[in-house]
Design a protein around this motif. Sequence first.
Motif, PDB file in Angstrom:
ATOM      1  N   TRP A 171       0.861  -1.182   0.000  1.00  0.00           N
ATOM      2  CA  TRP A 171       0.000   0.000   0.000  1.00  0.00           C
ATOM      3  C   TRP A 171       0.892   1.225   0.000  1.00  0.00           C
ATOM      4  O   TRP A 171       1.743   1.382   0.886  1.00  0.00           O
ATOM      5  CB  TRP A 171      -0.877   0.041   1.240  1.00  0.00           C
ATOM      6  N   ILE A 172       0.724   2.093  -0.974  1.00  0.00           N
ATOM      7  CA  ILE A 172       1.491   3.331  -1.038  1.00  0.00           C
ATOM      8  C   ILE A 172       0.575   4.486  -0.652  1.00  0.00           C
ATOM      9  O   ILE A 172      -0.425   4.749  -1.318  1.00  0.00           O
ATOM     10  CB  ILE A 172       2.096   3.555  -2.439  1.00  0.00           C
ATOM     11  N   ASP A 173       0.940   5.144   0.444  1.00  0.00           N
ATOM     12  CA  ASP A 173       0.192   6.311   0.925  1.00  0.00           C
ATOM     13  C   ASP A 173       0.508   7.486   0.000  1.00  0.00           C
ATOM     14  O   ASP A 173       1.663   7.707  -0.367  1.00  0.00           O
ATOM     15  CB  ASP A 173       0.648   6.618   2.348  1.00  0.00           C
ATOM     16  N   LEU A 174      -0.488   8.239  -0.370  1.00  0.00           N
ATOM     17  CA  LEU A 174      -0.292   9.353  -1.296  1.00  0.00           C
ATOM     18  C   LEU A 174       0.367  10.556  -0.628  1.00  0.00           C
ATOM     19  O   LEU A 174       0.639  11.564  -1.286  1.00  0.00           O
ATOM     20  CB  LEU A 174      -1.634   9.760  -1.909  1.00  0.00           C
ATOM     21  N   HIS A 175       0.683  10.448   0.638  1.00  0.00           N
ATOM     22  CA  HIS A 175       1.332  11.520   1.387  1.00  0.00           C
ATOM     23  C   HIS A 175       2.596  12.036   0.690  1.00  0.00           C
ATOM     24  O   HIS A 175       2.874  13.231   0.703  1.00  0.00           O
ATOM     25  CB  HIS A 175       1.663  11.029   2.798  1.00  0.00           C
ATOM     26  N   TYR A 176       3.380  11.143   0.078  1.00  0.00           N
ATOM     27  CA  TYR A 176       4.642  11.553  -0.551  1.00  0.00           C
ATOM     28  C   TYR A 176       4.429  12.600  -1.643  1.00  0.00           C
ATOM     29  O   TYR A 176       5.314  13.409  -1.933  1.00  0.00           O
ATOM     30  CB  TYR A 176       5.414  10.353  -1.111  1.00  0.00           C
ATOM     31  N   GLU A 177       3.249  12.610  -2.253  1.00  0.00           N
ATOM     32  CA  GLU A 177       2.999  13.539  -3.363  1.00  0.00           C
ATOM     33  C   GLU A 177       2.960  14.999  -2.904  1.00  0.00           C
ATOM     34  O   GLU A 177       3.175  15.899  -3.708  1.00  0.00           O
ATOM     35  CB  GLU A 177       1.697  13.177  -4.068  1.00  0.00           C
ATOM     36  N   GLU A 178       2.707  15.227  -1.611  1.00  0.00           N
ATOM     37  CA  GLU A 178       2.624  16.598  -1.101  1.00  0.00           C
ATOM     38  C   GLU A 178       3.928  17.367  -1.262  1.00  0.00           C
ATOM     39  O   GLU A 178       3.914  18.549  -1.572  1.00  0.00           O
ATOM     40  CB  GLU A 178       2.202  16.588   0.372  1.00  0.00           C
TER      41      GLU A 178
END
Length: 107
Positions: free
Chosen positions: A23-30
Amino acid sequence: MMLEYRKYPVFLKFGGMFFHELWIDLHYEEGHRSYMDDQLILRLVRNIYNHDVKLESTIVGYKYFKVNTKYDSKSYRLIVVVPTDFSYLGVRSAFRIKESKNEENKD
């Protein structure tokens, strides 16, 4: 705010456990969208297959790990999470780091 993840089928050994879902959390895109994407995270996670890892903390049913790795001559850090039921391997965040002198002598 609802947490969002993208899920990928994988076969990985991490911390002595085998996982079949990432599961990759989209948090990194911020803050890291300019150089980081899911495909790079998948490469980085494959790069840490079977690495020895040290537990950083346990918070509300999740074990957190900080893992440094290299890809294409660049150093990265993954913040990896594992729920207590070990149902999946999660990447909470991923970003580039400066290589320290201590890291240069590893491996």
